[in-house]
Write a protein that holds these residues in place. Structure first.
Motif, mmCIF file in Angstrom:
data_model
loop_
_atom_site.group_PDB
_atom_site.id
_atom_site.type_symbol
_atom_site.label_atom_id
_atom_site.label_comp_id
_atom_site.label_asym_id
_atom_site.label_seq_id
_atom_site.Cartn_x
_atom_site.Cartn_y
_atom_site.Cartn_z
ATOM 1 N N PHE A 54 41.273 43.654 47.721
ATOM 2 C CA PHE A 54 40.088 43.793 48.558
ATOM 3 C C PHE A 54 38.921 44.415 47.791
ATOM 4 O O PHE A 54 37.769 44.042 47.987
ATOM 5 N N ASP A 55 39.220 45.357 46.884
ATOM 6 C CA ASP A 55 38.138 45.946 46.085
ATOM 7 C C ASP A 55 37.455 44.885 45.223
ATOM 8 O O ASP A 55 36.231 44.881 45.100
ATOM 9 N N GLU A 56 38.238 44.010 44.636
ATOM 10 C CA GLU A 56 37.633 42.936 43.842
ATOM 11 C C GLU A 56 36.802 42.023 44.731
ATOM 12 O O GLU A 56 35.712 41.587 44.346
ATOM 13 N N PHE A 57 37.277 41.738 45.933
ATOM 14 C CA PHE A 57 36.521 40.907 46.867
ATOM 15 C C PHE A 57 35.161 41.549 47.167
ATOM 16 O O PHE A 57 34.122 40.885 47.102
ATOM 17 N N VAL A 58 35.166 42.843 47.495
ATOM 18 C CA VAL A 58 33.913 43.545 47.815
ATOM 19 C C VAL A 58 32.971 43.523 46.611
ATOM 20 O O VAL A 58 31.777 43.252 46.741
ATOM 21 N N ALA A 59 33.518 43.787 45.418
ATOM 22 C CA ALA A 59 32.694 43.776 44.208
ATOM 23 C C ALA A 59 32.096 42.390 43.973
ATOM 24 O O ALA A 59 30.898 42.267 43.697
ATOM 25 N N GLU A 60 32.911 41.362 44.105
ATOM 26 C CA GLU A 60 32.426 40.000 43.877
ATOM 27 C C GLU A 60 31.388 39.588 44.920
ATOM 28 O O GLU A 60 30.443 38.866 44.610
ATOM 29 N N LEU A 61 31.549 40.052 46.145
ATOM 30 C CA LEU A 61 30.550 39.791 47.183
ATOM 31 C C LEU A 61 29.216 40.405 46.772
ATOM 32 O O LEU A 61 28.174 39.739 46.806
ATOM 33 N N CYS A 62 29.237 41.662 46.364
ATOM 34 C CA CYS A 62 27.993 42.328 45.945
ATOM 35 C C CYS A 62 27.374 41.629 44.735
ATOM 36 O O CYS A 62 26.164 41.385 44.707
ATOM 37 N N LEU A 63 28.195 41.315 43.755
ATOM 38 C CA LEU A 63 27.684 40.649 42.550
ATOM 39 C C LEU A 63 27.107 39.273 42.864
ATOM 40 O O LEU A 63 26.072 38.878 42.308
ATOM 41 N N ASP A 64 27.749 38.555 43.776
ATOM 42 C CA ASP A 64 27.245 37.251 44.176
ATOM 43 C C ASP A 64 25.877 37.378 44.842
ATOM 44 O O ASP A 64 24.962 36.599 44.556
ATOM 45 N N ARG A 65 25.720 38.359 45.702
ATOM 46 C CA ARG A 65 24.447 38.525 46.405
ATOM 47 C C ARG A 65 23.360 39.023 45.461
ATOM 48 O O ARG A 65 22.204 38.637 45.574
ATOM 49 N N PHE A 66 23.729 39.869 44.479
ATOM 50 C CA PHE A 66 22.764 40.258 43.444
ATOM 51 C C PHE A 66 22.306 39.016 42.685
ATOM 52 O O PHE A 66 21.120 38.847 42.417
ATOM 53 N N GLU A 120 30.825 47.498 35.600
ATOM 54 C CA GLU A 120 31.285 46.794 34.407
ATOM 55 C C GLU A 120 30.651 45.404 34.312
ATOM 56 O O GLU A 120 30.252 44.972 33.230
ATOM 57 N N ALA A 121 30.550 44.716 35.421
ATOM 58 C CA ALA A 121 29.950 43.380 35.416
ATOM 59 C C ALA A 121 28.467 43.450 35.058
ATOM 60 O O ALA A 121 27.975 42.648 34.257
ATOM 61 N N LEU A 122 27.760 44.424 35.621
ATOM 62 C CA LEU A 122 26.334 44.565 35.314
ATOM 63 C C LEU A 122 26.128 44.943 33.851
ATOM 64 O O LEU A 122 25.230 44.420 33.189
ATOM 65 N N GLU A 123 26.969 45.850 33.354
ATOM 66 C CA GLU A 123 26.882 46.217 31.939
ATOM 67 C C GLU A 123 27.185 45.023 31.047
ATOM 68 O O GLU A 123 26.666 44.923 29.944
ATOM 69 N N GLY A 124 28.011 44.111 31.520
ATOM 70 C CA GLY A 124 28.371 42.911 30.770
ATOM 71 C C GLY A 124 27.344 41.795 30.880
ATOM 72 O O GLY A 124 27.550 40.712 30.331
ATOM 73 N N GLY A 125 26.271 42.026 31.616
ATOM 74 C CA GLY A 125 25.203 41.037 31.698
ATOM 75 C C GLY A 125 25.086 40.292 33.008
ATOM 76 O O GLY A 125 24.241 39.406 33.137
#
Length: 194
Positions: A54-66, A120-125
């Motif tokens: 679920f944590d990965e789901f929440v993170a991916e949701l936020c990253l997708d919307r960004f 980590e995803a944002l730091e990775g670009g």
């Protein structure tokens, strides 16, 4: 409900949209993997079949919307000379508040594993606030070149103010607090004129 063994088209978006509806309707406390799959009308295990948890789901949701908002910001360059500068900027800034943005941001911040994954995803670009800020800066430089923004306006500072304010409002808004959109609209108008 999708039957077992039948492919569900656009699974990620279907689950993301369901999560947004749950958060908007019932608040971030109601968001669980079960509430998401129930809202999406799909098998209970579908979320865990596509995300490590679920944590990965929440993170991916936020990253997708960004990423969606960043793409909208990057499209600003094609709008130089069209519409009003304030309205073009508002459309991007307000997109961050669409689909339960403050509640979903708050949910991500309350889940340390999701926060770490996002960082980590944002730091990775991965596209996020920095991408949005850079796109706004470029757009304002274009508009200044066309004479639609005063020479005294510093595009980098205005972009930082817009993105910084949006970030602040996302982090301090939750159900029951005033709508963050009006102050965002007033800020854009104050920075570049209505």
């Amino acid at each position: 409900m999708s039957p077992r063994g039948v492919a569900t088209p656009d699974v990620r978006e279907r689950l993301f949209a369901a999560a947004e509806r749950v958060v908007e309707r019932d608040g971030p406390g109601a968001l669980t993997s079960r509430s998401v799959t129930t809202e999406a009308g799909c098998a209970k295990g579908l979320l865990h079949a596509h995300f490590a948890g679920f944590d990965e789901f929440v993170a991916e949701l936020c990253l997708d919307r960004f990423a969606r908002t960043a793409a909208k910001a990057q499209a600003l360059s094609g709008l130089a000379g069209q519409g009003t500068v304030a309205r073009n900027l508002e459309d991007v800034a307000l997109a961050l508040f669409d689909s339960g943005g403050p509640a979903i941001s708050g949910l991500a911040m309350a889940r340390p594993a999701a926060t770490l994954r996002i960082r980590e995803a944002l730091e990775g670009g991965a596209p996020g606030f920095t991408t949005i800020q850079e796109a706004i800066t470029g757009y304002l430089q274009d508009e200044r070149g066309l004479g639609r923004v005063a020479e005294t306006v510093d595009p980098r500072t205005v972009a930082l103010a817009i993105v910084g304010t949006a970030h602040h409002l996302l982090m301090t808004s939750w159900p029951g607090t005033p709508d963050p959109r009006p102050p965002m609209t007033r800020l854009v108008a104050a920075l570049v004129g209505g």
